[in-house]
Motif scaffolding. Sequence first.
Motif, short mmCIF file in Angstrom:
data_model
loop_
_atom_site.label_atom_id
_atom_site.label_comp_id
_atom_site.label_asym_id
_atom_site.label_seq_id
_atom_site.Cartn_x
_atom_site.Cartn_y
_atom_site.Cartn_z
N ARG A 244 0.83 -1.20 0.00
CA ARG A 244 0.00 0.00 0.00
C ARG A 244 0.87 1.25 0.00
O ARG A 244 1.84 1.34 0.76
CB ARG A 244 -0.94 0.02 1.21
CG ARG A 244 -1.85 -1.21 1.31
CD ARG A 244 -2.92 -1.00 2.36
NE ARG A 244 -2.40 -0.43 3.61
CZ ARG A 244 -1.80 -1.13 4.55
NH1 ARG A 244 -1.59 -2.43 4.40
NH2 ARG A 244 -1.38 -0.54 5.66
N VAL A 245 0.50 2.20 -0.86
CA VAL A 245 1.23 3.45 -0.98
C VAL A 245 0.24 4.61 -1.00
O VAL A 245 -0.81 4.51 -1.66
CB VAL A 245 2.07 3.48 -2.29
CG1 VAL A 245 2.76 4.82 -2.46
CG2 VAL A 245 3.08 2.34 -2.30
N HIS A 246 0.53 5.66 -0.29
CA HIS A 246 -0.36 6.83 -0.31
C HIS A 246 -0.39 7.42 -1.71
O HIS A 246 0.63 7.49 -2.40
CB HIS A 246 0.12 7.88 0.69
CG HIS A 246 -0.10 7.48 2.11
ND1 HIS A 246 0.83 7.71 3.09
CD2 HIS A 246 -1.13 6.84 2.72
CE1 HIS A 246 0.38 7.24 4.25
NE2 HIS A 246 -0.80 6.71 4.04
N LYS A 247 -1.56 7.87 -2.12
CA LYS A 247 -1.74 8.34 -3.50
C LYS A 247 -0.94 9.60 -3.83
O LYS A 247 -0.79 9.93 -5.00
CB LYS A 247 -3.23 8.56 -3.78
CG LYS A 247 -3.98 7.23 -3.95
CD LYS A 247 -5.36 7.42 -4.53
CE LYS A 247 -6.00 6.07 -4.83
NZ LYS A 247 -7.38 6.20 -5.39
N LYS A 248 -0.44 10.30 -2.83
CA LYS A 248 0.39 11.45 -3.13
C LYS A 248 1.66 11.04 -3.89
O LYS A 248 2.28 11.85 -4.57
CB LYS A 248 0.77 12.20 -1.84
CG LYS A 248 1.74 11.47 -0.93
CD LYS A 248 2.08 12.30 0.31
CE LYS A 248 2.88 13.53 -0.05
NZ LYS A 248 3.25 14.31 1.15
N PHE A 249 2.02 9.75 -3.79
CA PHE A 249 3.20 9.24 -4.48
C PHE A 249 2.86 8.66 -5.86
O PHE A 249 3.71 8.05 -6.50
CB PHE A 249 3.88 8.15 -3.64
CG PHE A 249 4.45 8.64 -2.34
CD1 PHE A 249 5.66 9.32 -2.29
CD2 PHE A 249 3.76 8.45 -1.15
CE1 PHE A 249 6.19 9.77 -1.09
CE2 PHE A 249 4.28 8.90 0.06
CZ PHE A 249 5.49 9.57 0.08
N SER A 250 1.63 8.85 -6.31
CA SER A 250 1.18 8.23 -7.56
C SER A 250 2.01 8.66 -8.78
O SER A 250 2.23 7.87 -9.69
CB SER A 250 -0.30 8.53 -7.81
OG SER A 250 -0.53 9.92 -7.90
N SER A 251 2.48 9.91 -8.79
CA SER A 251 3.29 10.37 -9.94
C SER A 251 4.59 9.58 -10.03
O SER A 251 5.06 9.25 -11.12
CB SER A 251 3.59 11.86 -9.83
OG SER A 251 4.33 12.15 -8.64
#
Length: 264
Positions: A244-251
């Motif tokens: 799981r990764v926070h979406k702020k890191f999506s880029s």
Amino acid sequence: MKKITLIFLILTTIGCKNNTLSEADKLKVTELNNKAIELRIKGEIDKAEELYIKALEIDNTDLNIHYALVGIYMQKKEIDKAFDLLNNLPEDEKKEPYYYQAKGNVYEFDGDLKKAKENYIKAYELSEVIDVIAEEDLGLLVGYATLETFAGYKEKAVDRMNKALKLDWLTKSNKQFLESFRNEFEFYQGKGAKEFSDKDEMTICSKNIDSLTNILKTYHINVAGSSYTSEEIAGKTKKVGKIRVHKKFSSGIEKLGIKECDSK
């Protein structure tokens, strides 16, 4: 539903204490503060508020307690009371970073990111750069870099953290601490403190959790959590599951060509 965010960075600049208090009064303030913390943890907010007010009546220079009461008012969504408490600070205190940091926090909670940033900038301009000499300075450094990021200078904050990461006396846990915040600053999207507690996550499936984790670390992407089972693949035991990764890191995830998978 709004979420209370008490910015730890504010506490890094609080150092005002009333040295004229008697030992009995100091003890009383400490007792009231400790009891208020216990009540707050239990969810007894109104009772905690009463104790914080009593503590400030004895020592109105204790900004840790002052900010705790600001936090109570935010938690109760009594924004006017939070601002009144800040505006009633002595004029000298209104020239210090705490005043502007706390106001920025209240504005942010109230949804006014523009005014929040304006106050973070003022606090940043008044704050002194942190020189890291020992381990106890690392928290102060992160606090300063957090403020720097909120003020709109995340590149400076990232550079500051990268320089600190080169210190030869850092322990493994020290490095993990600094790297985690460095990554947060690098991918900061201008949404204030709530980014640091945002639960909006994306899920990535992998047949080699350890390998993927290392790749994400290399590209400064924080892992929020994982679930996996150990399986034999090509004669080797590997962790197969989801990260799981926070979406702020999506880029950053997109640049790696990694796709999100079904979180169920």
